[in-house]
Design an enzyme around this catalytic site. Structure first.
Site, PDB file in Angstrom:
ATOM      1  N   ARG A  16      11.434  -6.157   6.325  1.00  8.23           N
ATOM      2  CA  ARG A  16      11.379  -4.733   6.644  1.00  8.23           C
ATOM      3  C   ARG A  16      11.714  -4.504   8.115  1.00  8.23           C
ATOM      4  NH1 ARG A  16       6.031  -1.237   5.639  1.00  8.23           N
ATOM      5  NH2 ARG A  16       5.265  -2.506   7.358  1.00  8.23           N
ATOM      6  N   ARG A  54      11.256  -1.364  12.616  1.00  3.33           N
ATOM      7  CA  ARG A  54       9.863  -1.044  12.975  1.00  3.33           C
ATOM      8  C   ARG A  54       9.358  -2.085  13.961  1.00  3.33           C
ATOM      9  NH1 ARG A  54       5.336   0.495   8.421  1.00  3.33           N
ATOM     10  NH2 ARG A  54       3.853  -0.643   9.692  1.00  3.33           N
ATOM     11  N   LYS A  66       0.834  -1.215   0.000  1.00  3.62           N
ATOM     12  CA  LYS A  66       0.000   0.000   0.000  1.00  3.62           C
ATOM     13  C   LYS A  66       0.865   1.262   0.000  1.00  3.62           C
ATOM     14  CE  LYS A  66      -2.221  -0.967   3.833  1.00  3.62           C
ATOM     15  NZ  LYS A  66      -1.687  -2.286   4.238  1.00  3.62           N
ATOM     16  N   ARG A 118      -1.319  -8.787  13.330  1.00  8.16           N
ATOM     17  CA  ARG A 118      -1.841  -7.808  12.363  1.00  8.16           C
ATOM     18  C   ARG A 118      -2.610  -8.498  11.241  1.00  8.16           C
ATOM     19  NH1 ARG A 118       3.513  -4.972  10.851  1.00  8.16           N
ATOM     20  NH2 ARG A 118       2.302  -3.775   9.357  1.00  8.16           N
ATOM     21  N   ARG A 131     -10.120   1.114   7.634  1.00  6.87           N
ATOM     22  CA  ARG A 131      -9.723  -0.236   8.039  1.00  6.87           C
ATOM     23  C   ARG A 131     -10.810  -0.967   8.804  1.00  6.87           C
ATOM     24  NH1 ARG A 131      -3.761   0.719   7.930  1.00  6.87           N
ATOM     25  NH2 ARG A 131      -2.680  -1.219   8.295  1.00  6.87           N
TER      26      ARG A 131
HETATM   27  P1  B4P Z   1       3.655  -1.884   2.478  1.00 10.97           P
HETATM   28  O1  B4P Z   1       2.515  -2.813   2.317  1.00 10.97           O
HETATM   29  O2  B4P Z   1       3.752  -0.769   1.486  1.00 10.97           O
HETATM   30  O3  B4P Z   1       3.566  -1.468   3.992  1.00 10.97           O
HETATM   31  P2  B4P Z   1       2.665  -0.387   4.692  1.00 10.97           P
HETATM   32  O4  B4P Z   1       2.033   0.568   3.731  1.00 10.97           O
HETATM   33  O5  B4P Z   1       3.550   0.196   5.676  1.00 10.97           O
HETATM   34  O6  B4P Z   1       1.418  -1.114   5.287  1.00 10.97           O
HETATM   35  P3  B4P Z   1       1.141  -1.677   6.709  1.00 10.97           P
HETATM   36  O7  B4P Z   1      -0.269  -2.219   6.629  1.00 10.97           O
HETATM   37  O8  B4P Z   1       2.215  -2.620   7.060  1.00 10.97           O
HETATM   38  O9  B4P Z   1       1.234  -0.498   7.781  1.00 10.97           O
HETATM   39  P4  B4P Z   1       0.439   0.835   8.118  1.00 10.97           P
HETATM   40  O10 B4P Z   1       1.466   1.881   8.219  1.00 10.97           O
HETATM   41  O11 B4P Z   1      -0.712   1.116   7.192  1.00 10.97           O
HETATM   42  O12 B4P Z   1       5.090  -2.592   2.337  1.00 10.97           O
HETATM   43  C1  B4P Z   1       5.564  -3.603   3.152  1.00 10.97           C
HETATM   44  C2  B4P Z   1       6.944  -4.064   2.701  1.00 10.97           C
HETATM   45  O13 B4P Z   1       6.835  -4.789   1.472  1.00 10.97           O
HETATM   46  C3  B4P Z   1       7.934  -2.937   2.412  1.00 10.97           C
HETATM   47  O14 B4P Z   1       9.161  -3.265   3.001  1.00 10.97           O
HETATM   48  C4  B4P Z   1       8.059  -2.896   0.891  1.00 10.97           C
HETATM   49  O15 B4P Z   1       9.329  -2.509   0.452  1.00 10.97           O
HETATM   50  C5  B4P Z   1       7.788  -4.333   0.529  1.00 10.97           C
HETATM   51  N1  B4P Z   1       7.187  -4.466  -0.797  1.00 10.97           N
HETATM   52  C6  B4P Z   1       6.182  -3.713  -1.334  1.00 10.97           C
HETATM   53  N2  B4P Z   1       5.884  -4.120  -2.574  1.00 10.97           N
HETATM   54  C7  B4P Z   1       6.700  -5.185  -2.847  1.00 10.97           C
HETATM   55  C8  B4P Z   1       6.872  -6.062  -3.967  1.00 10.97           C
HETATM   56  N3  B4P Z   1       6.154  -5.937  -5.074  1.00 10.97           N
HETATM   57  N4  B4P Z   1       7.799  -7.055  -3.871  1.00 10.97           N
HETATM   58  C9  B4P Z   1       8.557  -7.199  -2.763  1.00 10.97           C
HETATM   59  N5  B4P Z   1       8.453  -6.397  -1.669  1.00 10.97           N
HETATM   60  C10 B4P Z   1       7.534  -5.411  -1.707  1.00 10.97           C
HETATM   61  O16 B4P Z   1      -0.210   0.555   9.556  1.00 10.97           O
HETATM   62  C11 B4P Z   1       0.539   0.298  10.717  1.00 10.97           C
HETATM   63  C12 B4P Z   1      -0.352   0.267  11.966  1.00 10.97           C
HETATM   64  O17 B4P Z   1      -0.981   1.566  12.174  1.00 10.97           O
HETATM   65  C13 B4P Z   1      -1.538  -0.693  11.948  1.00 10.97           C
HETATM   66  O18 B4P Z   1      -1.175  -2.017  12.324  1.00 10.97           O
HETATM   67  C14 B4P Z   1      -2.498  -0.010  12.986  1.00 10.97           C
HETATM   68  O19 B4P Z   1      -2.105  -0.296  14.308  1.00 10.97           O
HETATM   69  C15 B4P Z   1      -2.288   1.465  12.748  1.00 10.97           C
HETATM   70  N6  B4P Z   1      -3.261   2.029  11.803  1.00 10.97           N
HETATM   71  C16 B4P Z   1      -2.966   2.568  10.597  1.00 10.97           C
HETATM   72  N7  B4P Z   1      -4.095   2.954   9.969  1.00 10.97           N
HETATM   73  C17 B4P Z   1      -5.137   2.644  10.799  1.00 10.97           C
HETATM   74  C18 B4P Z   1      -6.554   2.771  10.699  1.00 10.97           C
HETATM   75  N8  B4P Z   1      -7.138   3.295   9.622  1.00 10.97           N
HETATM   76  N9  B4P Z   1      -7.321   2.331  11.726  1.00 10.97           N
HETATM   77  C19 B4P Z   1      -6.753   1.818  12.827  1.00 10.97           C
HETATM   78  N10 B4P Z   1      -5.420   1.658  12.986  1.00 10.97           N
HETATM   79  C20 B4P Z   1      -4.596   2.057  11.982  1.00 10.97           C
END
Ligand code: B4P
Length: 190
Positions: free
Chosen positions: A127, A133, A13, A144, A88
């Protein structure tokens, strides 16, 4: 143009949102990034969110919704937004729809990134090692993913009923996946 980037933790994402805002000149709103920023700055909101995030739980809806709505107000002149990690829960989605309806700017597209659980765990563990993190430890990742299945995945039905979901195979090179997302966006723009 408002786009929601949807998918489980680690589905890409954040990765694709950064590229999309550049390509389509939109504003990026990542609730995860905003919370991490608040934690770093030791704000009240950050202190409250931290406890939930470290355990892999969702931050309570009322905290997320208020924060997201105030962030949107800060960018009143934006041409549109990429919502990354929001909504979410069904409650978040319903409040969000009400708000966007009042503004006459509904969600145009939900891009759903589809990645196997095995691949998600591999990416997030990697990651965690590289970035330190705290929520990217194996135990918290498993939590998660559970939370995603229980509370977030029902949103796919919610948005499918509105006929705005595009499913994208999320395994492959970032470039390939990004091009597939852009094709869907360009199609819905024409
Ligand atoms: P991403 O999937 O891009 O990770 P993210 O955006 O950080 O999503 P995530 O769901 O983990 O965390 P968020 O900050 O939203 O990438 C993951 C990894 O994969 C990276 O290292 C990337 O390089 C790699 N990657 C990507 N594409 C790839 C590919 N094609 N091939 C290989 N590798 C690849 O949320 C974190 C926390 O915040 C949640 O758990 C919750 O506690 C809170 N939170 C956030 N939003 C919330 C909401 N709306 N409601 C309630 N809590 C919330």
């Amino acid at each position: 143009m408002n786009i929601v980037i949807f998918g489980p933790p680690g589905s890409g994402k954040g990765t694709h949102s950064i590229k999309l805002v550049e390509r389509y000149n939109l504003m990026h709103l990542s609730t995860g990034d905003i919370f991490r920023n608040q934690i770093q700055n030791q704000t009240d909101l950050g202190k409250r969110a931290k406890a939930y995030m470290e355990l892999g739980q969702l931050v309570p809806d009322e905290l997320v919704i208020d924060m997201l709505f105030s962030e949107m107000l800060l960018h009143k002149n934006a041409k549109g937004f990429v919502f990354d990690g929001f909504p979410r829960t069904i409650v978040q989605a319903e409040k969000f729809d009400e708000m966007l309806q009042e503004k006459g700017m509904p969600v145009k597209l939900v891009i759903s990134l589809e990645v196997t659980e095995e691949e998600l765990i591999t990416r997030l563990v990697k990651r965690g090692i590289e970035s330190g993190r705290v929520d990217d430890s194996e135990e918290v990742i498993v939590k998660r993913l559970e939370v995603y299945k229980e509370q977030t995945s029902p949103l796919l039905d919610y948005y499918s009923r509105k006929n705005i979901v595009k499913h994208i195979h999320g395994i492959g090179s970032v470039e390939e996946i990004f091009n597939a997302i852009c094709r869907q966006i360009d199609e819905s723009l024409n």
